[in-house]
Structure formats: structure tokens, C-alpha cells
Design an enzyme around this catalytic site. Structure first.
Site, short mmCIF file in Angstrom:
data_model
loop_
_atom_site.label_atom_id
_atom_site.label_comp_id
_atom_site.label_asym_id
_atom_site.label_seq_id
_atom_site.Cartn_x
_atom_site.Cartn_y
_atom_site.Cartn_z
N ASP A 1 22.97 -44.35 -97.13
CA ASP A 1 22.92 -45.35 -96.33
C ASP A 1 24.31 -46.02 -95.83
O ASP A 1 25.35 -45.07 -96.25
CB ASP A 1 22.42 -46.49 -97.47
CG ASP A 1 22.44 -48.02 -97.10
OD1 ASP A 1 22.10 -48.31 -95.89
OD2 ASP A 1 23.19 -48.98 -97.57
N ASP B 1 25.89 -49.40 -94.84
CA ASP B 1 26.52 -50.90 -95.25
C ASP B 1 26.44 -51.18 -96.79
O ASP B 1 25.39 -51.06 -97.32
CB ASP B 1 25.62 -52.09 -94.77
CG ASP B 1 25.84 -52.04 -93.01
OD1 ASP B 1 27.06 -52.19 -92.82
OD2 ASP B 1 24.98 -51.95 -92.39
#
Ligand code: TMP
Ligand code: MG
Length: 297
Positions: free
Chosen positions: A49, A51
Site C-alpha cells: 500500500d 499512504d
């Protein structure tokens, strides 16, 4: 056998013994790391991922921006729009991380959040040629040790898929400005569609939000097919939705999942430990992923 199991923690990867590292089943983690080490870098792919996973959650007590929040800049959007985007964040972020609601309950809210923000951004006629400057002016930061992480994967020719519900154009600019947008990096994210004069007019493809990464992974099956000879997956995330990012990998042999627990630690600890193999509590560094990669590649 017991003595062998805990050898990794004691000698080879002492970082795993830190108090901020939680594991539901330490023996299984150690066995998986050992199996991945035996298979070597050619069998490995990393899916992460972006953020609050590759980028920092906070620095010196101050929150760092997500790719969406980097757009909160006078260069790109006016005050009224800033206010609305902040209100949306204050409404929907607590729902995103609410430990008392199921994913099914959260889903419609996430779609509403992303759709509303993207509509507002389109109304602002954002200019492509200002994005790099907005990233420069922002306080976005990658986690400490990010360079070792990206550089090592590139050196070992291990593909890194960044799978983000953030904004792809901004994400790419962040890693470019940090000099780690290497050729082994692939990105699946929300990309902006600009008109001929370079003004934002829409978003491309299927909307990605925090809790539909599984569907998006299946949509991007071609990417995963290319990597089918790499059956071992190291997955990094900060949301429980990130656990489905590897669902496009057809024949996984060994998977190790690492979850950054940044916020609402007490409320979410139990569900994170039940879901991720390794949980890192308020850890703003890449120390653990780096130590594991250092051992297996
Ligand atoms: P990620 O998949 O790369 O983590 O990106 C999704 C994150 O972006 C998610 O945690 C929520 C956050 N977000 C904002 O900060 N502001 C926004 O306006 C939106 C729509 C999402
Ligand atoms: Mg995230």
C-alpha cells in the site's frame, strides 16, 4: 524444534524482538521467513500500500499528508474547496478506521467519500504542470529507511507493486522526488485524466478505495500473470482492506503480511493481530521490512 524456531528472532533478525512488533504466531512467521529465504529473491514479489504504509503517518508529532491531502494547496484548489475536502475527511476517516463497523457497513461510505472528493477536484480544474510543485511544497515523507527498501528491491530485481487508493499521479511524483522510482516499481492507483491543455477532466478506470482492492487486483490480473513464477509474497499495508491486495496472485506459496498500526491502536490492536502476521505499532520506519528483506534476499 522449538530452539530452532526462535533462533531467527534472537540472532538473524533481532529487530523482530522489539516491543512494537506484535505477532499472533511467531513460529509461523519464522518458518515463513525461512521458507522465503530458501526460495530466494527470484521467487519473491512485494506488494505494498502507499499512504501511511510507505509514506509516514506522522513526523515530530505532526500528521503527514496522504496523496489526496497533498492537493490541499493554494496552487491547486481554492479555500472553499479545501474546506469541503477537510470536512469530508473529518466525516469519513473516522468511519474508515472504526473498529466497531464491518467492511460491508463501511463500503458505501468509502465510495461516497472518494466520489465526492474526486468531483470537487475536477471542478477545480487542476493543472498537471503544477502537481510537482505541490508535492515539493508539501510535508509528505516516506518512512525512515525507505531508500534502503526501494534500492534493495531494485538491486535484487524483486518487483514492487504499489497498490494505492490514493492518487497515482501524486504518488509517482513523491517517489520520483525521493529518487526511488526504479524500473522494478509498478503502480496500481487512481490516475487523473487531463484534457489537451493539461487540465483535470476525470479519473481513469475503476475507482479504487480502501475496501475494494480485491476487485481491483482481479481487474489487473494481467499484471499478476506476468509475475506468476514468483509465488512468494511480502505484503505491506496499514488498513485491513490492504490484506486483499495479493488476491490477484494465482498460486501463492508463502505469504507474509506486515501491518502498520498507526492510529486508534488500542481499539484496533486485536483485529490487526488476528489479521496481519506481523503488526508494527506506531513504527514510522521501514526497519522491520528491511531486516526481513535483508535476510531473505
Ligand atoms: P492508500 O490505499 O494508498 O492507503 O490510500 C488511501 C488513503 O487515502 C486512505 O487511508 C484514506 C485517504 N484519503 C485521504 O486522506 N483523503 C481523501 O480525500 C481520500 C478520498 C482518501
Ligand atoms: Mg494506506
Amino acid at each position: 524444534a522449538l530452539a530452532i524456531w526462535h533462533q531467527l528472532t534472537k540472532s538473524e533478525i533481532p529487530e523482530l524482538a522489539k516491543a512494537s512488533v506484535l505477532m499472533r504466531d511467531r513460529s509461523r512467521v519464522e518458518e515463513t521467513i525461512q521458507a522465503m529465504q530458501r526460495a530466494g529473491p527470484d521467487a519473491l514479489q512485494v506488494i505494498s500500500d502507499f499512504d501511511m504504509t510507505l509514506s509516514r503517518f506522522a513526523h515530530n508529532g505532526k500528521r503527514c499528508p496522504t496523496t489526496h491531502n497533498i492537493l490541499d494547496n493554494d496552487l491547486l484548489i481554492n479555500d472553499a474547496c479545501k474546506k469541503m475536502i477537510r470536512e469530508l475527511l473529518n466525516t469519513y476517516y473516522p468511519i474508515e478506521i472504526d473498529a466497531t463497523r464491518t467492511v460491508e457497513e463501511k463500503l458505501p461510505h468509502m465510495v461516497e467519500w472518494w466520489t465526492s472528493v474526486h468531483e470537487l477536484l475536477i471542478q477545480q480544474k487542476i493543472r498537471r504542470d503544477l502537481l510537482a510543485q505541490a508535492v515539493k511544497q508539501s510535508s509528505a515523507m516516506l518512512r525512515e529507511g525507505y531508500k534502503v527498501f526501494f534500492d534493495r528491491l531494485q538491486e535484487q530485481q524483486v518487483p514492487l507493486l504499489i497498490f494505492s487508493a490514493g492518487l497515482g499521479d501524486i504518488l509517482e511524483e513523491v517517489i520520483r522526488q525521493n529518487h526511488v522510482f526504479h524500473p522494478n516499481v509498478h503502480v496500481i492507483s487512481n490516475y487523473m485524466d487531463f484534457d489537451q491543455s493539461g487540465v483535470l477532466r476525470a479519473f481513469k478506470g475503476q475507482l479504487i478505495h480502501t475496501f475494494n482492492k480485491r476487485e481491483c487486483a482481479l481487474l489487473h490480473a494481467a499484471h499478476f500473470r506476468e509475475l506468476k513464477e514468483r509465488p512468494n509474497v511480502l505484503l505491506l499495508g496499514d488498513s485491513l482492506g490492504d490484506l486483499t491486495m495479493a488476491d490477484g496472485v494465482a498460486h501463492t506459496q508463502h505469504a507474509l503480511t506486515i501491518g502498520f498500526l498507526n492510529d486508534q491502536v488500542e481499539e484496533r490492536k486485536e483485529s490487526y493481530v488476528n489479521s496481519y502476521d506481523i503488526v508494527l505499532v506506531k513504527d514510522e520506519t521501514m526497519d522491520i521490512p528491511n531486516a526481513i528483506l535483508n535476510y531473505i534476499t
